[in-house]
Scaffold this active site. Structure first.
Site, PDB file in Angstrom:
ATOM      1  N   THR A 188       1.311  -7.279  18.526  1.00 27.32           N
ATOM      2  CA  THR A 188       1.580  -6.538  17.283  1.00 27.32           C
ATOM      3  C   THR A 188       2.704  -5.542  17.583  1.00 27.32           C
ATOM      4  O   THR A 188       2.948  -5.219  18.750  1.00 27.32           O
ATOM      5  CB  THR A 188       0.342  -5.758  16.808  1.00 27.32           C
ATOM      6  OG1 THR A 188       0.018  -4.815  17.820  1.00 27.32           O
ATOM      7  CG2 THR A 188      -0.846  -6.666  16.578  1.00 27.32           C
ATOM      8  N   LYS A 442      -3.458  11.905   0.655  1.00 24.52           N
ATOM      9  CA  LYS A 442      -4.570  12.569  -0.005  1.00 24.52           C
ATOM     10  C   LYS A 442      -4.086  13.915  -0.505  1.00 24.52           C
ATOM     11  O   LYS A 442      -3.742  14.793   0.286  1.00 24.52           O
ATOM     12  CB  LYS A 442      -5.733  12.725   0.975  1.00 24.52           C
ATOM     13  CG  LYS A 442      -7.061  12.621   0.287  1.00 24.52           C
ATOM     14  CD  LYS A 442      -8.171  12.421   1.264  1.00 24.52           C
ATOM     15  CE  LYS A 442      -9.470  12.282   0.494  1.00 24.52           C
ATOM     16  NZ  LYS A 442     -10.618  12.243   1.367  1.00 24.52           N
ATOM     17  N   TRP A 447      -6.752  10.469  -3.875  1.00 22.39           N
ATOM     18  CA  TRP A 447      -5.893   9.502  -3.195  1.00 22.39           C
ATOM     19  C   TRP A 447      -4.711   9.109  -4.074  1.00 22.39           C
ATOM     20  O   TRP A 447      -4.846   8.915  -5.272  1.00 22.39           O
ATOM     21  CB  TRP A 447      -6.665   8.218  -2.885  1.00 22.39           C
ATOM     22  CG  TRP A 447      -7.862   8.424  -2.042  1.00 22.39           C
ATOM     23  CD1 TRP A 447      -9.053   8.948  -2.438  1.00 22.39           C
ATOM     24  CD2 TRP A 447      -8.002   8.131  -0.653  1.00 22.39           C
ATOM     25  NE1 TRP A 447      -9.934   8.998  -1.376  1.00 22.39           N
ATOM     26  CE2 TRP A 447      -9.305   8.493  -0.279  1.00 22.39           C
ATOM     27  CE3 TRP A 447      -7.140   7.587   0.313  1.00 22.39           C
ATOM     28  CZ2 TRP A 447      -9.781   8.328   1.018  1.00 22.39           C
ATOM     29  CZ3 TRP A 447      -7.626   7.419   1.601  1.00 22.39           C
ATOM     30  CH2 TRP A 447      -8.927   7.795   1.937  1.00 22.39           C
TER      31      TRP A 447
HETATM   32  P1  ADP Z   1       2.823  -4.967  12.359  1.00 23.62           P
HETATM   33  O1  ADP Z   1       1.786  -3.886  12.311  1.00 23.62           O
HETATM   34  O2  ADP Z   1       3.307  -5.303  13.670  1.00 23.62           O
HETATM   35  O3  ADP Z   1       3.859  -4.890  11.285  1.00 23.62           O
HETATM   36  P2  ADP Z   1       1.614  -7.221  11.135  1.00 23.62           P
HETATM   37  O4  ADP Z   1       2.775  -7.999  10.687  1.00 23.62           O
HETATM   38  O5  ADP Z   1       0.472  -7.915  11.716  1.00 23.62           O
HETATM   39  O6  ADP Z   1       2.038  -6.269  12.194  1.00 23.62           O
HETATM   40  O7  ADP Z   1       1.199  -6.264   9.952  1.00 23.62           O
HETATM   41  C1  ADP Z   1       0.008  -6.401   9.253  1.00 23.62           C
HETATM   42  C2  ADP Z   1      -0.066  -5.351   8.178  1.00 23.62           C
HETATM   43  O8  ADP Z   1       1.001  -5.499   7.258  1.00 23.62           O
HETATM   44  C3  ADP Z   1      -1.312  -5.416   7.335  1.00 23.62           C
HETATM   45  O9  ADP Z   1      -2.393  -4.782   7.961  1.00 23.62           O
HETATM   46  C4  ADP Z   1      -0.874  -4.705   6.064  1.00 23.62           C
HETATM   47  O10 ADP Z   1      -0.956  -3.298   6.198  1.00 23.62           O
HETATM   48  C5  ADP Z   1       0.578  -5.070   5.956  1.00 23.62           C
HETATM   49  N1  ADP Z   1       0.736  -6.176   5.016  1.00 23.62           N
HETATM   50  C6  ADP Z   1       0.823  -7.497   5.282  1.00 23.62           C
HETATM   51  N2  ADP Z   1       0.980  -8.205   4.159  1.00 23.62           N
HETATM   52  C7  ADP Z   1       0.993  -7.328   3.132  1.00 23.62           C
HETATM   53  C8  ADP Z   1       1.128  -7.440   1.709  1.00 23.62           C
HETATM   54  N3  ADP Z   1       1.302  -8.598   1.105  1.00 23.62           N
HETATM   55  N4  ADP Z   1       1.073  -6.297   0.990  1.00 23.62           N
HETATM   56  C9  ADP Z   1       0.910  -5.089   1.577  1.00 23.62           C
HETATM   57  N5  ADP Z   1       0.792  -4.928   2.902  1.00 23.62           N
HETATM   58  C10 ADP Z   1       0.831  -6.027   3.676  1.00 23.62           C
END
Ligand code: ADP
Length: 543
Positions: A188, A442, A447
């Site tokens: 990640t 917040k 929120w």
């Molecule tokens: P990184 O944290 O490295 O960017 P990821 O690509 O795994 O890694 O990110 C996942 C996060 O991206 C999710 O937990 C969420 O917060 C956000 N995310 C992914 N897809 C969406 C979406 N369609 N809408 C809003 N947030 C999203």
């Protein structure tokens, strides 16, 4: 008492995907815009042969054992595709590294994974030369090119990929082993702390591909021409190199050039029907289409995810270009398919306004993945689309723990994974992300959803990107501020932005300040880096 079923119990192997594609769709094409420049075309049958040569080279020339990690720093190309199958197929683990990470993060994860070999594209030779003194485990460097393009390099005994393969025949039987064995590794991006390794298995990859191909998810078939723009180092290009082989569909790989002009060109010239990317890529594409007046007529559907898809983007795709947007929410930890905003007969029957509201949410869950949404006391929230809580997921393609993590357990006692996202869920089962838990604002105990405000702001025609963060405020604890990157050649004022938001959000959601900037800080996966924004503007409401 149960009795055993009497069905065959074959292991689910990644190599079976390429074997199937080569045998039954052997003539179907894989087309790449190469790092060297020209387009490269070959077939699944060719790809399988070369993936086998690669497996043999790993075994014969590098003494790679099953379970060893093999790193890549590479774009989305046919050679990287061969690594997807050649490395995992022989039982080693493909570690795709994101070249957009900081140099010290790249060396950290390569060392943490203990990669034995690093396969790198020409573009990344200078980067690896720079971090060479930090790399502890790499024994061999292989440059993904042919002899004619081999660069002068200080990388010790750098090997030419084409020569590595040429030394082997494709006489090789894919081995069969435990489907729970690790197949690939993706870290990640580490916006908080060091990057964490998600270690996929053959089983999780195949089940994910089966689910992703379904009509209620990516809805793909052999008739599609599939182009992942989401890179192969970002959650395995969302599983598409596996899904495409499983279907025998034409695969189009855009290589290093992901700007509007190159993306438009390859969509039209290769008849791409389906693509996927984070929203920022499509903002660049729109800009080019508007300037050039060019078309993307072959494109029918596109998956967008990684961050929230602005309503304005979905509408422009549909109304101007006739492309249906499928929003996907997912994480590296979920392989990445989580939920998809595909419709159902029930949502199709809604009046247009409500139907659009549902369509613009992140989506609903597929069979195989379970979700639960809990409030602060750990109770399930009502499915009313209003109450919000923490999203938890569970399923065969969700991570159970991080690779070599000292922190230990991440699941709750019933095996649920905490996503860190705050969501609502409605009566149709569609979730809507209001924020990442760590980005939640917040204000005076109430929120505010940063994502909702950002989505509204980018609907302004002069706005390219918008980031909203909560900043310390002496009276309200936190207040939202809005930071905007204008569209090219556009200027706009704070008042224009606030006027545009007025009446569209509650008064107390209105940002306390608007900043117009040339560039927003982005993460390695192209998302707005909220930590950097919070840091930069931390005193702007208290001084
Ligand atoms: P990184 O944290 O490295 O960017 P990821 O690509 O795994 O890694 O990110 C996942 C996060 O991206 C999710 O937990 C969420 O917060 C956000 N995310 C992914 N897809 C969406 C979406 N369609 N809408 C809003 N947030 C999203």
């Amino acid at each position: 008492m149960t009795i055993p079923g009497l069905m065959q119990d074959n292991e689910l192997m990644i190599s079976a995907l390429i074997r199937y594609a080569a045998e039954y769709h052997g003539h179907m094409e894989i087309v790449t815009r190469t790092v060297e420049g020209p387009m490269h075309r070959y077939t699944y049958a060719d790809a399988e042969k070369r993936a086998k040569q690669l497996s043999k080279a790993l075994i014969n020339q590098f003494c790679i054992q099953q379970g060893d990690r093999i790193g890549t720093l590479a774009w989305t190309t046919y050679r990287h595709f061969e690594l997807f199958y050649g490395v995992s197929g022989m039982g080693a683990v493909l570690h795709t590294t994101n070249p957009r990470l900081f140099n010290d993060q790249i060396s950290y994860i390569i060392n943490h994974a203990e990669d034995r070999v690093l396969f790198l594209d020409l573009d990344f030779v200078p980067l690896v030369e720079k971090i060479l003194p930090e790399l502890k485990s790499i024994e061999k460097f292989v440059i993904l090119t042919d002899r004619a393009h081999m660069p002068q390099t200080s990388l010790p005994d750098a090997i030419c990929y084409e020569e590595l393969l040429a030394a082997e025949t494709s006489e090789y039987d894919w081995p069969v082993f435990d489907e729970r064995a690790a197949s690939s590794l993706c870290y990640t991006s580490g916006t908080t702390g060091n990057p964490k390794g998600v270690l996929y298995s053959h089983r999780s990859t195949i089940i994910h591909a089966l689910s992703a191909a379904q009509n209620s998810a990516y809805a793909l078939s052999v008739y599609d021409s599939i182009m992942p723009i989401a890179p192969m180092y970002h959650a395995n290009a969302w599983g598409l190199p596996y899904v495409a082989a499983m279907l025998g569909a034409k695969l189009v790989l855009p290589g290093p050039k992901m700007d509007g002009e190159n993306i438009q060109d390859i969509i039209e010239s290769e008849g791409v029907t389906f693509s996927c990317a984070v929203p920022t890529v499509f903002s660049m594409l729109f800009q080019y289409l508007e300037e050039s007046g060019k078309k993307i007529d072959s494109l029918k559907r596109t998956m967008i995810g990684g961050s929230a898809v602005p309503k304005a983007m979905t509408e422009k795709f549909l109304n101007t270009y006739g492309v249906t947007v499928l929003q996907l929410w997912g994480m590296t930890e979920t392989s990445p398919l989580g939920v998809v905003a595909s419709s159902t007969p029930q949502t199709d029957a809604l009046p247009p306004k409500e139907r659009a509201e549902v369509r613009d949410k992140q989506g609903r869950v597929q069979f195989g993945l379970e979700i639960k949404v809990l409030d602060e006391e750990g109770k399930a929230i009502p499915r009313d689309g209003v109450a919000f809580g923490d999203l938890w997921v569970r399923g065969p393609w969700v991570t159970a723990s991080y690779f070599r993590s000292e922190g230990g357990e991440i699941l709750d006692k019933d095996g649920w994974f905490p996503t860190g996202d705050v969501v609502t869920i409605d009566q149709y089962g569609y979730i809507k992300i209001t924020d990442r838990a760590k980005d939640v604002i917040k204000s005076g105990g109430e929120w505010i959803s940063s994502i909702d405000i950002e989505n509204l702001a980018v609907a302004h025609p002069k706005v390219m990107q918008a980031g909203v963060v909560g900043i310390y405020h002496p009276k309200w604890e936190e207040r939202p501020i809005l930071v905007i990157k204008p569209a090219p050649d556009q200027t706009l004022t704070e008042e224009e932005v606030l006027d545009f938001l007025k009446g569209k959000i509650a008064k107390w959601w209105m940002p306390d300040a608007v900043f117009i900037v040339d560039e927003l800080p982005l993460t390695a996966t192209g998302k707005i880096k909220k930590t950097a924004l919070r840091d930069q503007y931390k005193d702007c409401l208290s001084s």
